[in-house]
Motif scaffolding. Sequence first.
Motif, PDB file in Angstrom:
ATOM      1  N   THR A 140     -34.624  37.063  15.880  1.00  0.00           N
ATOM      2  CA  THR A 140     -33.392  37.804  16.156  1.00  0.00           C
ATOM      3  C   THR A 140     -33.305  38.066  17.656  1.00  0.00           C
ATOM      4  O   THR A 140     -34.287  37.924  18.380  1.00  0.00           O
ATOM      5  N   THR A 141     -32.131  38.427  18.103  1.00  0.00           N
ATOM      6  CA  THR A 141     -31.935  38.681  19.525  1.00  0.00           C
ATOM      7  C   THR A 141     -30.999  39.865  19.712  1.00  0.00           C
ATOM      8  O   THR A 141     -30.121  40.088  18.876  1.00  0.00           O
ATOM      9  N   ASP A 142     -31.203  40.609  20.783  1.00  0.00           N
ATOM     10  CA  ASP A 142     -30.339  41.743  21.082  1.00  0.00           C
ATOM     11  C   ASP A 142     -29.480  41.483  22.315  1.00  0.00           C
ATOM     12  O   ASP A 142     -28.991  42.397  22.955  1.00  0.00           O
ATOM     13  N   SER A 143     -29.297  40.202  22.657  1.00  0.00           N
ATOM     14  CA  SER A 143     -28.407  39.869  23.772  1.00  0.00           C
ATOM     15  C   SER A 143     -26.975  39.820  23.253  1.00  0.00           C
ATOM     16  O   SER A 143     -26.729  39.408  22.116  1.00  0.00           O
ATOM     17  N   ASN A 203     -29.391  37.004  29.188  1.00  0.00           N
ATOM     18  CA  ASN A 203     -30.323  36.223  28.378  1.00  0.00           C
ATOM     19  C   ASN A 203     -31.598  35.828  29.114  1.00  0.00           C
ATOM     20  O   ASN A 203     -32.497  35.257  28.515  1.00  0.00           O
ATOM     21  N   THR A 225     -35.534  34.910  22.969  1.00  0.00           N
ATOM     22  CA  THR A 225     -36.080  34.644  21.633  1.00  0.00           C
ATOM     23  C   THR A 225     -37.532  34.171  21.667  1.00  0.00           C
ATOM     24  O   THR A 225     -38.158  34.038  20.613  1.00  0.00           O
ATOM     25  N   THR A 246     -30.868  33.765  10.139  1.00  0.00           N
ATOM     26  CA  THR A 246     -31.409  33.852  11.502  1.00  0.00           C
ATOM     27  C   THR A 246     -31.934  32.503  11.988  1.00  0.00           C
ATOM     28  O   THR A 246     -32.080  32.295  13.195  1.00  0.00           O
ATOM     29  N   ASP A 277     -27.557  33.181  15.865  1.00  0.00           N
ATOM     30  CA  ASP A 277     -28.138  34.292  16.622  1.00  0.00           C
ATOM     31  C   ASP A 277     -27.661  35.612  16.024  1.00  0.00           C
ATOM     32  O   ASP A 277     -26.476  35.934  16.072  1.00  0.00           O
ATOM     33  N   SER A 304     -28.382  39.882  15.702  1.00  0.00           N
ATOM     34  CA  SER A 304     -29.018  41.040  16.318  1.00  0.00           C
ATOM     35  C   SER A 304     -30.117  41.564  15.410  1.00  0.00           C
ATOM     36  O   SER A 304     -30.050  41.447  14.181  1.00  0.00           O
ATOM     37  N   SER A 305     -31.149  42.158  16.014  1.00  0.00           N
ATOM     38  CA  SER A 305     -32.233  42.738  15.221  1.00  0.00           C
ATOM     39  C   SER A 305     -31.746  43.911  14.387  1.00  0.00           C
ATOM     40  O   SER A 305     -32.401  44.315  13.421  1.00  0.00           O
ATOM     41  N   PHE A 312     -21.210  38.629  18.039  1.00  0.00           N
ATOM     42  CA  PHE A 312     -22.276  39.412  17.416  1.00  0.00           C
ATOM     43  C   PHE A 312     -21.720  40.421  16.412  1.00  0.00           C
ATOM     44  O   PHE A 312     -22.350  40.731  15.411  1.00  0.00           O
TER      45      PHE A 312
END
Length: 780
Positions: free
Chosen positions: A41-44, A71, A185, A270, A274, A276-277, A348
Amino acid sequence: MATYLYRLGKFAYRRKGAVLSVWIVILVLFGVGAATLAGPTTDSFSLPGTPAQKTQDLMAERFPSADDPMNALSARYVFAAPEGQTLDEPANMAAVDEVLAAIRGIDKVSAPAKVDPATATPEEQAGALVNPVLADAGLVEQMKAAGAEQGLPEEAALANAAALSPLSADRTVGFVTVPFDGGITDVDDTMREQIAAAAEVGRDAGLTVEVSGTAAAEMETPGGSSELIGIVIAAIVLTLTFGSLVAAGLPLITALVGVGIGSMGITIATGFADLSSMTPTLAIMIGLAVAIDYSLFIVSRFRHEITVTDDRAEAAGRAVGTAGSAVVFAGLTVIIALAALSVVGIPFLSAMGYAAAFTVFMAVLIAISLLPAVLSLFGEKVFAGRIPGLKSTDAEGDSDTPRAAVKFAGLLTRRPLVPLLVGVLLLGALALPATALRLALPTEATGDPATSARKAYDLVDEGFGPGRNGPLIVVADARDANVEAPVAFGAVVASLTEHDEVVNAQIVAVDEAGDTAQILVTPRSGPSDEATMELVDSIRGEEAQLQDEYGVSYGITGQTALEGDISESLQSALVPYLAVVVGLAFILLMLVFRSILVPLTATLGFLLSVLATFGATVAVFQEGWGGLIANPQPIVSFMPIFLIGVVFGLAMDYQVFLVTRMREEFVHGASAKDAVVAGFGHGARVVSAAAIIMISVFAAFIAEPNSLIKSMGFALAAAVFFDAFVVRMVIIPSVMALLGDKAWWLPKWLDRVLPNVDVEGEKLTRELAADSAGSEAARV
């Protein structure tokens, strides 16, 4: 719809083996998929089409080696000397060098090259991990020499050096930016442990060392204990509602299956998108609450139906055909509202909406297909496990109608104007703080003060000023300039420095063609301050004048500008999205209740719930009322829109289960006020239990450390409380009593046009009654 669901419920009850087998296979397949196809997961966050993103794209085109601030993978080590000392003292310099040596041994650190601090650029020094004290000395000499060549006064050259220096003016705080290979990631626990271990080397030597940045972000694992707390409270409420341990456990079992499949489906996703966590936790929070409630409604109806017929398969079919119809409608409203988040155009947020919608979809499927099979599996033991001293009641039946609910409804309808005004004024007062709503994305500035990232942010803020944590990058394009490029760039820099909110503006890079420049702007305010975005707007507003005069164009990017544009886009999308949801609510309710005034009042009630929720959330999380959070901060940008989608579905849920029974009583000949009292008496117990369960599940997430999860849990719990107990159980019955027969008015032409969705199963009830009468006649 009710007829088809009746057949499905009856089939699932009679063919429990086949239905249970199908769901077991689905559960296993999703489990295998989650174990083999999952990705990181990504929080960008990104938002194509915003001014800052367009500028970032231009910079990537003209400066291919430039990092994407949203990123790029990096860590920033911030050093602070012991009290009364400076970092340029030999012992402290040696301690910093020890940390730098440890950093060079971290996996994926970009291979540092040896450079001469006196001649290397700031970018080269960062790549080489130069001690901040040496980097500052070299930078000052470089800037003096460059200033002399350009004819700049020494004061301006020193100001430029200070704006780039990694060492504070008082020489007590310094930092080193560490670049890593790969993207966000690629971060794993091993890298985080190595990053933290390098910081400990400096701490052991007596320095204060804190670490921030994407590579060092502390991973929070939300959920687990919160879900458990919500489930325990739900179990208690279900036990009190049914008076049976077995019956209380059934909604929990089916809800856990649905949420399990939903969460595994998101885990599979996932690997292909992409996410989000925070996406899985939000989806589980919503899915768990609605799944328990939907099963509760059907089991409650089944409890009533077995008092009417001895055929349990028939009772299951009727329960799914009636309460199940309302479940499908309520679930569809939530799904539509969540999926409609995609129209906002923010990737997102769309992913969050789709993930939550999927869990709700699974909750609906489980309730109307798996639940009847589970009821069949337990057979006559469904309501076994009675609690001594706890009466088992049929909330749907006439003989056991809760007297407290009837008495309360009688009080509301006796003088309806008084409770109506009290309810509206209460929610209106709660909504007032929403006028101060400020939106922002989660950043280090809004992080927990106890985290190393926030401490690093605060050290930089204190040592260098707020603007060093959120510099702006102006990309000036002089390809079409009517003067030489350096003149055009100088005009832009001069224009920027005229702003009182700009501490420093200087050219830090020019592309190979010599027609595009990066200008670093250090604001006086921090990245989350309103003054910073006001500065961005002001700078953008001056572009037209410079373009007319010099032919130069420019844009602003950088993490601060990118996040600010996303927040502004979300805030501007709030009202249009609310209008779409409100319009959708009105149309759907008109289909259900075949009335104009009932949908109108229900929709206005929904608006009151949302506004009161916004007000309460702003008061607690932004303004710090009640001391629930340690660091009040702007509301997370996408929370209000996401909240609207969820609350819309939940509001329609309670509206349907309460008001359809009122409509049924009215259609069967009761007066308008008597219909309100009778319908309220039938539905209040179940709806109250459902609301308490939802509030408990959502409120349990307030204990989570993540600010978004915490605020979302609070907001959803508050929204359910306001909507269920104030709007649906006070305001709506009062309005219905005031309107009387007019509440059910619908123009004849519109009645002919609108399809009859039969959510309450009225048509099904008539058909079953006719079949029963026919069978009785045949026996006679």
